[in-house]
Design an enzyme around this catalytic site. Sequence first.
Site, PDB file in Angstrom:
ATOM      1  N   GLU A 130       7.566   2.564  -6.557  1.00  0.00           N
ATOM      2  CA  GLU A 130       7.751   2.105  -5.180  1.00  0.00           C
ATOM      3  C   GLU A 130       7.883   3.306  -4.243  1.00  0.00           C
ATOM      4  O   GLU A 130       8.276   4.399  -4.659  1.00  0.00           O
ATOM      5  CB  GLU A 130       8.997   1.192  -5.138  1.00  0.00           C
ATOM      6  CG  GLU A 130       9.348   0.606  -3.789  1.00  0.00           C
ATOM      7  CD  GLU A 130       8.266  -0.282  -3.170  1.00  0.00           C
ATOM      8  OE1 GLU A 130       7.135   0.202  -2.970  1.00  0.00           O
ATOM      9  OE2 GLU A 130       8.571  -1.448  -2.830  1.00  0.00           O
ATOM     10  N   ASP A 131       7.526   3.090  -2.991  1.00  0.00           N
ATOM     11  CA  ASP A 131       7.640   4.191  -2.016  1.00  0.00           C
ATOM     12  C   ASP A 131       9.075   4.358  -1.533  1.00  0.00           C
ATOM     13  O   ASP A 131       9.602   5.464  -1.496  1.00  0.00           O
ATOM     14  CB  ASP A 131       6.688   3.979  -0.823  1.00  0.00           C
ATOM     15  CG  ASP A 131       6.829   2.593  -0.173  1.00  0.00           C
ATOM     16  OD1 ASP A 131       7.585   1.744  -0.691  1.00  0.00           O
ATOM     17  OD2 ASP A 131       6.164   2.360   0.853  1.00  0.00           O
ATOM     18  N   ASP A 163       3.950   3.885   6.239  1.00  0.00           N
ATOM     19  CA  ASP A 163       3.271   3.684   7.517  1.00  0.00           C
ATOM     20  C   ASP A 163       4.189   3.171   8.608  1.00  0.00           C
ATOM     21  O   ASP A 163       5.286   2.669   8.355  1.00  0.00           O
ATOM     22  CB  ASP A 163       2.150   2.651   7.353  1.00  0.00           C
ATOM     23  CG  ASP A 163       2.707   1.222   7.221  1.00  0.00           C
ATOM     24  OD1 ASP A 163       3.584   1.009   6.371  1.00  0.00           O
ATOM     25  OD2 ASP A 163       2.283   0.342   7.993  1.00  0.00           O
ATOM     26  N   PHE A 165      13.821   5.671  10.009  1.00  0.00           N
ATOM     27  CA  PHE A 165      12.526   5.060   9.719  1.00  0.00           C
ATOM     28  C   PHE A 165      11.532   6.195   9.512  1.00  0.00           C
ATOM     29  O   PHE A 165      11.284   6.987  10.414  1.00  0.00           O
ATOM     30  CB  PHE A 165      12.048   4.112  10.822  1.00  0.00           C
ATOM     31  CG  PHE A 165      10.833   3.352  10.386  1.00  0.00           C
ATOM     32  CD1 PHE A 165      10.948   2.236   9.559  1.00  0.00           C
ATOM     33  CD2 PHE A 165       9.566   3.782  10.748  1.00  0.00           C
ATOM     34  CE1 PHE A 165       9.828   1.558   9.111  1.00  0.00           C
ATOM     35  CE2 PHE A 165       8.425   3.104  10.309  1.00  0.00           C
ATOM     36  CZ  PHE A 165       8.562   1.997   9.490  1.00  0.00           C
ATOM     37  N   VAL A 166      11.005   6.297   8.315  1.00  0.00           N
ATOM     38  CA  VAL A 166      10.161   7.444   7.978  1.00  0.00           C
ATOM     39  C   VAL A 166       8.704   7.046   7.758  1.00  0.00           C
ATOM     40  O   VAL A 166       8.401   5.900   7.422  1.00  0.00           O
ATOM     41  CB  VAL A 166      10.696   8.165   6.718  1.00  0.00           C
ATOM     42  CG1 VAL A 166      12.029   8.826   7.001  1.00  0.00           C
ATOM     43  CG2 VAL A 166      10.820   7.206   5.540  1.00  0.00           C
ATOM     44  N   ASP A 189      14.718  -0.123   0.763  1.00  0.00           N
ATOM     45  CA  ASP A 189      15.450  -0.232   2.020  1.00  0.00           C
ATOM     46  C   ASP A 189      16.500  -1.342   1.848  1.00  0.00           C
ATOM     47  O   ASP A 189      17.551  -1.103   1.267  1.00  0.00           O
ATOM     48  CB  ASP A 189      14.421  -0.553   3.109  1.00  0.00           C
ATOM     49  CG  ASP A 189      14.988  -0.507   4.516  1.00  0.00           C
ATOM     50  OD1 ASP A 189      15.900   0.275   4.763  1.00  0.00           O
ATOM     51  OD2 ASP A 189      14.500  -1.267   5.378  1.00  0.00           O
ATOM     52  N   ARG A 238      -0.078   7.038   7.024  1.00  0.00           N
ATOM     53  CA  ARG A 238      -0.006   7.053   5.559  1.00  0.00           C
ATOM     54  C   ARG A 238      -0.565   8.343   4.972  1.00  0.00           C
ATOM     55  O   ARG A 238      -0.170   8.776   3.895  1.00  0.00           O
ATOM     56  CB  ARG A 238      -0.787   5.869   4.963  1.00  0.00           C
ATOM     57  CG  ARG A 238      -0.194   4.500   5.258  1.00  0.00           C
ATOM     58  CD  ARG A 238      -0.862   3.458   4.356  1.00  0.00           C
ATOM     59  NE  ARG A 238      -0.680   2.091   4.830  1.00  0.00           N
ATOM     60  CZ  ARG A 238       0.383   1.328   4.566  1.00  0.00           C
ATOM     61  NH1 ARG A 238       1.363   1.812   3.842  1.00  0.00           N
ATOM     62  NH2 ARG A 238       0.465   0.093   5.026  1.00  0.00           N
ATOM     63  N   LYS A 241      17.067   4.416   0.462  1.00  0.00           N
ATOM     64  CA  LYS A 241      17.910   4.318   1.663  1.00  0.00           C
ATOM     65  C   LYS A 241      19.097   3.434   1.317  1.00  0.00           C
ATOM     66  O   LYS A 241      19.161   2.274   1.723  1.00  0.00           O
ATOM     67  CB  LYS A 241      17.112   3.647   2.784  1.00  0.00           C
ATOM     68  CG  LYS A 241      16.565   4.586   3.838  1.00  0.00           C
ATOM     69  CD  LYS A 241      16.176   3.789   5.085  1.00  0.00           C
ATOM     70  CE  LYS A 241      14.691   3.710   5.276  1.00  0.00           C
ATOM     71  NZ  LYS A 241      14.296   2.940   6.472  1.00  0.00           N
ATOM     72  N   LYS A 269       0.822  -1.203   0.000  1.00  0.00           N
ATOM     73  CA  LYS A 269       0.000   0.000   0.000  1.00  0.00           C
ATOM     74  C   LYS A 269       0.856   1.252   0.000  1.00  0.00           C
ATOM     75  O   LYS A 269       0.404   2.329  -0.300  1.00  0.00           O
ATOM     76  CB  LYS A 269      -0.879   0.036   1.270  1.00  0.00           C
ATOM     77  CG  LYS A 269      -1.718  -1.190   1.484  1.00  0.00           C
ATOM     78  CD  LYS A 269      -2.328  -1.140   2.921  1.00  0.00           C
ATOM     79  CE  LYS A 269      -2.752  -2.502   3.334  1.00  0.00           C
ATOM     80  NZ  LYS A 269      -3.097  -2.559   4.762  1.00  0.00           N
TER      81      LYS A 269
HETATM   82  P1  IMP Z   1      12.909  -3.602   1.405  1.00  0.00           P
HETATM   83  O1  IMP Z   1      12.375  -4.908   0.918  1.00  0.00           O
HETATM   84  O2  IMP Z   1      13.717  -3.747   2.647  1.00  0.00           O
HETATM   85  O3  IMP Z   1      13.606  -2.783   0.343  1.00  0.00           O
HETATM   86  O4  IMP Z   1      11.689  -2.805   1.961  1.00  0.00           O
HETATM   87  C1  IMP Z   1      10.796  -2.180   1.201  1.00  0.00           C
HETATM   88  C2  IMP Z   1       9.507  -1.984   1.966  1.00  0.00           C
HETATM   89  O5  IMP Z   1       9.682  -1.909   3.388  1.00  0.00           O
HETATM   90  C3  IMP Z   1       8.939  -0.661   1.554  1.00  0.00           C
HETATM   91  O6  IMP Z   1       8.127  -0.806   0.403  1.00  0.00           O
HETATM   92  C4  IMP Z   1       8.166  -0.249   2.774  1.00  0.00           C
HETATM   93  O7  IMP Z   1       6.871  -0.787   2.756  1.00  0.00           O
HETATM   94  C5  IMP Z   1       8.934  -0.847   3.934  1.00  0.00           C
HETATM   95  N1  IMP Z   1       9.849   0.173   4.522  1.00  0.00           N
HETATM   96  C6  IMP Z   1      11.187   0.205   4.446  1.00  0.00           C
HETATM   97  N2  IMP Z   1      11.697   1.277   5.066  1.00  0.00           N
HETATM   98  C7  IMP Z   1      10.636   1.967   5.567  1.00  0.00           C
HETATM   99  C8  IMP Z   1      10.516   3.190   6.314  1.00  0.00           C
HETATM  100  O8  IMP Z   1      11.478   3.906   6.651  1.00  0.00           O
HETATM  101  N3  IMP Z   1       9.250   3.551   6.637  1.00  0.00           N
HETATM  102  C9  IMP Z   1       8.146   2.827   6.273  1.00  0.00           C
HETATM  103  N4  IMP Z   1       8.219   1.699   5.565  1.00  0.00           N
HETATM  104  C10 IMP Z   1       9.457   1.256   5.221  1.00  0.00           C
HETATM  105 MG    MG Z   2       5.989  -0.727   0.303  1.00  0.00          MG
END
Ligand code: IMP
Ligand code: MG
Length: 179
Positions: free
Chosen positions: A98-99, A158, A151-152, A102, A164, A130, A42
């Site tokens: 993508e938002d 969220d 962590f944002v 990470d 959100r 990040k 979401k």
């Molecule tokens: P990744 O698989 O670790 O790259 O994580 C991606 C997903 O983790 C993102 O699409 C977010 O839903 C969640 N996420 C990672 N960092 C944050 C953050 O700082 N705040 C909120 N959601 C995060």
């Molecule tokens: Mg996400």
Amino acid sequence: MLNDLEQILITEEQLKDRVAELGKTLAEDYKGKEPLLLCILKGSSVFFADIARAMNIPLEMDFIAVSSYGAQTMSSGKIKMKKDIEQSIYGKDVLIIEDIIDTGYTLTYLKQLLLERNPASLKICTLLNKEARRVAPIKPDYVGFEIDDYFVVGYGLDYNEKYRNLPLIGVLKQEIYSE
Ligand code: IMP
Ligand code: MG
């Protein structure tokens, strides 16, 4: 909600300006292609709605939902498809919206899965990057903002399904996690 923030990282104005700019770049790069914009639910819903409207070219939209199992503020590397797209992406120019990237686990999984379906092209546009936290080697093609290891929340992102609808990106106070 603002009271729960330690600091504002990106203001509403900065988001608006950057999204408009990115939208222009994307519209140029995808001119004549009618790309399929893929929203990763979401978290990217808010960015998705804004970036799509900032691209002044014909395009299609579709939605995917994935889940990662792990602690609340950490991705675990185990990703599962919760809602797939119904249409074929064969021969299409797919742009993942993508938002935040990470660890990179989510997009590594998604990219591999989508590439097996033979799109004409597959690119990634993320609002936030990040880089410092990257585990899986994934490189976005378009980035709104590079951010440090915070962590944002807000603008779609969220914590426990909250925040959100904040119109800006902020860093949560430590005490919110430990409650
Ligand atoms: P990744 O698989 O670790 O790259 O994580 C991606 C997903 O983790 C993102 O699409 C977010 O839903 C969640 N996420 C990672 N960092 C944050 C953050 O700082 N705040 C909120 N959601 C995060
Ligand atoms: Mg996400």
